[in-house]
Design an enzyme around this catalytic site. Structure first.
Site: not given
Ligand code: SF4
Length: 490
Positions: A32, A106-107, A260, A266, A369-370, A406, A457, A460
């Protein structure tokens, strides 16, 4: 995504906790870059300093003499709720009827509107427009004996992603939401021999006197401050740190882990560890998987620096194609993806990356790239490489396509900004101007990590949201700014 750090250091120099928290935060600058701040407690009073800008400019040595105390928390911000204005910088601070607290978050919460209805006095009581400010007010108001009791009452009503560092007069407290979307780790500062004062201030010392504690969202920051990794803070756990005492654990919810996965792909530093995996090695293995899944006939493999480098190394090893550095990155320019506006992002690519003509001219390139979020950065990179004489440009991405927004702390909450949400792979290839395009599959990510799907998770990528997202959470970055839009956004 933000950076959070917390520490308790009994018996140190008066500003040691603030210094160490700043040093730890500095290792988290990549998380950040909009604002930074530190809050400290000397056991009686909380003091806070925060401002917009990078950590090195906000928290310079002139600030330290006033930040005295054995307890400190620090935060650097990447906004997902609320504008980039001073009021929204963290840590937040609130003197409530019951307690004074400061919070670094954070979140991103997903039931902010619902929580607002629970705040006595409503929106007009909030000086800032972040979900963190609202949470801080709820905690400071709560009629409970202490901060931990307040957390046990408030957290069951809070939904979404939150790894928190909380400071009250006598404690630093770490909290991780039941899914553990964002990482948070506990570290221990080794006992210092001979240089620890016998006077541990107002604290009741026991066998752990002289031992300090740290909380950080990444293990790399523990390395930097000289702390030993102890363990992850569990999803659904509160960890209470007091000077001179062992860390105390309080569970407030059953764990339902969903870290995540983008942290591993990344966001986090490659020298950090998550889920027992070193992230450089995890990313290198993702590159190997990518070469297996999406091979291409080419001359050399180049990374998009710096974050594409581990996966490019893995792609090179698995494909047998030589690895070269084909672009120079200006390390003093911020991350492209993290810049808040489209205009800044576009300028950022040109400022940041310059192809090495000697390396790429006349070559068939695999460019690793990521991620591709909006596609504009990748398009610009392909343009720059062709202008430098590349014969072919084959783009390989060490993550799956991002189809869904996300809501858990990454600012991709607007689906229309995600190119994969509305374009096929071949349309994206045409848009970015590449000769070919290939993504890593979810299965490939898991193979590289050697971990099961249900630990993470992947929302996305596959739309499977671990925490239900209320309909109006979409595009609600400014959810707390509507009544005060003119002043807050000015
Ligand atoms: Fe991570 Fe994607 Fe889940 Fe958001 S939606 S927490 S960026 S994996």
């Amino acid at each position: 995504m933000c950076g959070v750090f917390g520490t308790v250091i009994p018996g140190g120099e008066p500003t040691e906790a603030a210094s160490l928290a700043t040093l730890g935060l500095f290792a988290l600058q990549h998380r950040g870059q909009e604002s930074a701040g530190v809050a400290v407690s000397d056991g009686e009073q909380l003091m806070l300093y925060k401002d917009l800008g990078m950590i090195s400019t906000v928290l310079d040595e002139r600030r330290l003499p006033s930040l005295r105390g054995a307890l400190a928390i620090a935060h650097c911000r990447y906004s997902t709720t609320g504008s980039t204005v001073w009021e929204n910088a963290q840590p937040t601070y609130r003197q409530g009827p019951r307690r004074a607290i400061a919070v670094g978050h954070n979140g991103n919460l997903v039931n902010t509107r619902e929580l607002l209805t629970q705040l006595a006095g409503g929106r007009s009581r909030l000086p800032a427009s972040t979900d963190t400010e609202l949470l801080t007010a709820l905690l400071a108001d709560e009629e409970a004996d202490d901060t931990v009791d307040a957390l046990l009452r408030v957290l069951p009503r809070v939904r979404g992603a939150y790894s928190l560092v909380i400071l009250d007069q006598r404690r630093v407290i770490g909290v991780r939401d039941p899914h553990g979307f964002r990482p948070l780790v506990l570290g221990r500062l080794p006992r210092r021999s001979g240089d620890v004062s016998d006077d541990a201030g107002p604290w009741v010392a026991d066998d752990d006197a002289g031992v300090g504690w740290c909380l950080s969202c990444e293990t790399a920051a523990l390395d930097i401050v000289g702390a030993e990794f102890v363990r992850d803070v569990d999803p659904g756990e509160i960890v209470v740190l007091e000077p001179g005492r062992a860390a105390r654990s309080v569970r407030f919810a059953d764990a339902d882990p969903a870290l995540c996965v983008f942290e591993l792909i990344y966001f986090a530093r490659p020298d950090s560890y998550m889920e027992g995996r070193n992230l450089y090695e995890a990313r290198r293995r993702m590159g190997e998987q990518l070469a297996i899944e999406r091979p291409v006939d080419a001359d050399i493999v180049i990374p998009v620096p710096d974050t594409g480098a581990p996966a490019a190394a893995g792609y090179s090893e698995a494909s047998g194609l030589p690895y070269r550095e084909g672009m120079y990155r200006n390390r003093y320019a911020g991350r492209t993806f993290i810049q808040p506006s489209q205009g800044m992002r576009h300028r950022g690519v040109t400022i940041k990356l310059n192809p090495l003509r000697e390396v790429v001219s006349g070559k068939r390139l695999v460019v690793v790239d990521d991620s591709i979020v909006r596609g504009t950065t990748t398009k610009r990179i392909v343009e720059l490489l062709r202008k430098a004489g590349a014969r072919e440009v084959h783009v390989r991405i060490s993550a799956p396509p991002i189809y869904h927004p996300c809501f858990y702390g990454i600012d991709t909450s607007i689906e229309t900004e995600l190119i994969a949400a509305s374009h096929t792979e071949s349309e994206i290839r045409d848009f970015i101007g590449a000769d070919s395009l290939g993504y890593l599959s979810i299965r490939g990510v898991l193979a590289a990590l050697d971990l099961p799907y249900d630990r993470f998770c992947f929302a996305c990528f596959d739309g499977n949201y671990p925490e239900p997202v209320p309909y109006d959470a979409a595009s609600r970055k400014f959810i707390l700014e509507e009544p005060v839009a003119t002043s807050a956004r000015g």
